[in-house]
Design a protein around this motif. Sequence first.
Motif: not given
Length: 153
Positions: A121-145
């Motif tokens: 129920d845990l994840a680390r998500v990396t995602y990017t955009y055309a605008i590099k300043a808002i890219n996210q690296e290993a952002e934590p996510w959790t599954r609840e309900d």
Amino acid sequence: MRFKIIIAGLAVGTLGAGCGAADDATGPAAVPPSVTGPSSSAPQPSAPATSASSGDELRIAVQAYSDAFLTGDAKTAYGLLSERCRKRMSPAEFTGIVEAAGKMYGSALPLATYSAKVSDDLARVTYTYAIKAINQEAEPWTREDGRWHQDDC
């Protein structure tokens, strides 16, 4: 999206927004997810259980959170925060951040790249955009309900 990075980015972005810097690919740092307070009426992204895998559901949640955050939809973004994060940040605090992001970006942006490492129920998500300043690296996510929630607080 990390709050400290986002807040710093908003300060820089707000100063540069009047000069057109918000459209620059090297613009302000990432803007954090919206905040409005837990609401059972807040849209909860999910695909039908019969047609989507957990990975698909996670990606749908990530895009929904990103869309809400970047368009200034604090209520939806806050609803996509984990319970832990909602306890740490009031809807009013989060709403201010998300509304600033909405003014800065104003529209949803497609993810350029996406990858996730999921463990139960845990994840680390990396995602990017055309605008590099808002890219996210290993952002934590959790599954609840049974639903994925952004857990970067």
